[in-house]
Design an enzyme around this catalytic site. Structure first.
Site, PDB file in Angstrom:
ATOM      1  N   SER A 143      51.522  25.306  13.561  1.00 44.68           N
ATOM      2  CA  SER A 143      51.539  24.534  12.315  1.00 44.68           C
ATOM      3  C   SER A 143      50.894  25.354  11.207  1.00 44.68           C
ATOM      4  O   SER A 143      50.211  26.354  11.478  1.00 44.68           O
ATOM      5  CB  SER A 143      50.744  23.245  12.542  1.00 44.68           C
ATOM      6  OG  SER A 143      50.384  22.619  11.329  1.00 44.68           O
ATOM      7  N   TYR A 156      43.989  17.485  14.363  1.00 50.06           N
ATOM      8  CA  TYR A 156      45.276  18.192  14.391  1.00 50.06           C
ATOM      9  C   TYR A 156      45.070  19.687  14.122  1.00 50.06           C
ATOM     10  O   TYR A 156      45.619  20.549  14.821  1.00 50.06           O
ATOM     11  CB  TYR A 156      46.190  17.561  13.340  1.00 50.06           C
ATOM     12  CG  TYR A 156      47.608  18.060  13.301  1.00 50.06           C
ATOM     13  CD1 TYR A 156      48.556  17.628  14.227  1.00 50.06           C
ATOM     14  CD2 TYR A 156      48.026  18.944  12.302  1.00 50.06           C
ATOM     15  CE1 TYR A 156      49.870  18.067  14.166  1.00 50.06           C
ATOM     16  CE2 TYR A 156      49.337  19.382  12.237  1.00 50.06           C
ATOM     17  CZ  TYR A 156      50.258  18.943  13.165  1.00 50.06           C
ATOM     18  OH  TYR A 156      51.563  19.376  13.102  1.00 50.06           O
TER      19      TYR A 156
END
Ligand code: GCO
Ligand code: CA
Length: 259
Positions: A143, A156
């Site tokens: 990500s 996250y």
């Protein structure tokens, strides 16, 4: 082009019932691969299988939780009985947007468990098979948050930063078995995960478009080429790399909103 041909290869995509997982699966199927899709929601799985079959792809689906190592082991055995897993895409992930100061520890743990521990569990199980065959491809879906922080996504970011380092470490341990472990780091893509922050007129939507040199959100299909490359013979000497497919976000500090 035979370098990128995936005919006869079988790919397992975790969380491949929708979004980026589905887009990558379709890219690989287009290059000839047979799809094995993991998910956790039976209704979503049915819809996904219908979708893949309508497109004419060879596909099977398996409902199991990647964080449950016993269940995951049983399914990997079951899948391997039908044929070998040549490519594993660790795509399944969750996000919780919550200020760190208020985040229940249990929520933090849950994100790490799915996004990081789940990828470890699946990689270990599948690599044990790949090592015997001296061949395999593992792709971890990282990500922007593998590199950057952002308000409200501490768990996250911690998981995706961890997944980047897990990629390098597994590449270090398994390259000698001709297993290439690499990552793809998508920028901001138009998927259901980003739906709550992608609304027209929403300041975050304007911010992302301005922050991305390409000037737009990514379309899920923008990931297919990189997924095919990292799944194919073309990447046989590429180990432990994260390829960011981000429209240029990580290349720049950004610009003021009036430029
Ligand atoms: C967020 C977004 C991101 C993206 C993506 C960026 O809240 O910042 O949802 O997490 O989904 O992972 O690479
Ligand atoms: Ca899922």
């Amino acid at each position: 082009m035979s370098l990128f041909d995936l005919t006869g290869k079988r790919v397992l995509v975790t969380g491949g019932t929708h979004g980026l997982g589905m887009a990558m699966a379709e890219g690989l199927a287009g290059a000839g691969a047979e799809l094995i899709i993991n998910g956790t929601t039976p209704s979503k799985m049915q819809q996904a299988l219908d979708h893949y079959k309508r497109k004419g792809y060879k596909v099977s689906g398996h409902i199991f939780d990647i964080t449950n190592e016993k269940a995951a082991a049983q399914y990997v055995e079951k899948i391997e009985k039908e044929g070998q897993i040549d490519i594993l895409i660790n795509n399944a992930g969750i996000i919780k947007r919550e200020q760190a100061i208020d985040m229940p520890v249990e929520s933090f743990r849950q994100v790490i468990d799915v996004d990081l521990v789940g990828a470890f569990i699946m990689s270990q199980l599948v690599a044990r098979k790949m090592i015997k065959r001296k061949a395999g491809k593992i792709i971890n879906i990282c990500s922007m948050m593998s590199e950057l922080g952002r308000n409200s996504v501490s768990a996250y970011a911690a998981a995706k930063g961890g997944l980047k380092m897990l990629t390098r470490n597994l590449a270090t341990e398994w390259a000698k078995y001709n297993i290439q472990v690499n990552g793809i780091g998508p920028g901001y893509f138009a998927t259901s995960q980003t739906e709550p922050i992608r609304i027209d007129g929403h300041p975050f939507n304007e911010f992302i478009i301005n922050r991305t040199p390409a000037g737009r959100w990514g379309n899920p299909e923008d990931l297919a080429g990189t997924a095919v490359f990292l799944s194919s013979k073309a990447s046989d000497f590429v180990n432990g790399q994260i390829i960011y497919v981000d429209g240029g976000i990580l290349a720049t500090i950004g610009k003021p909103s009036n430029e």
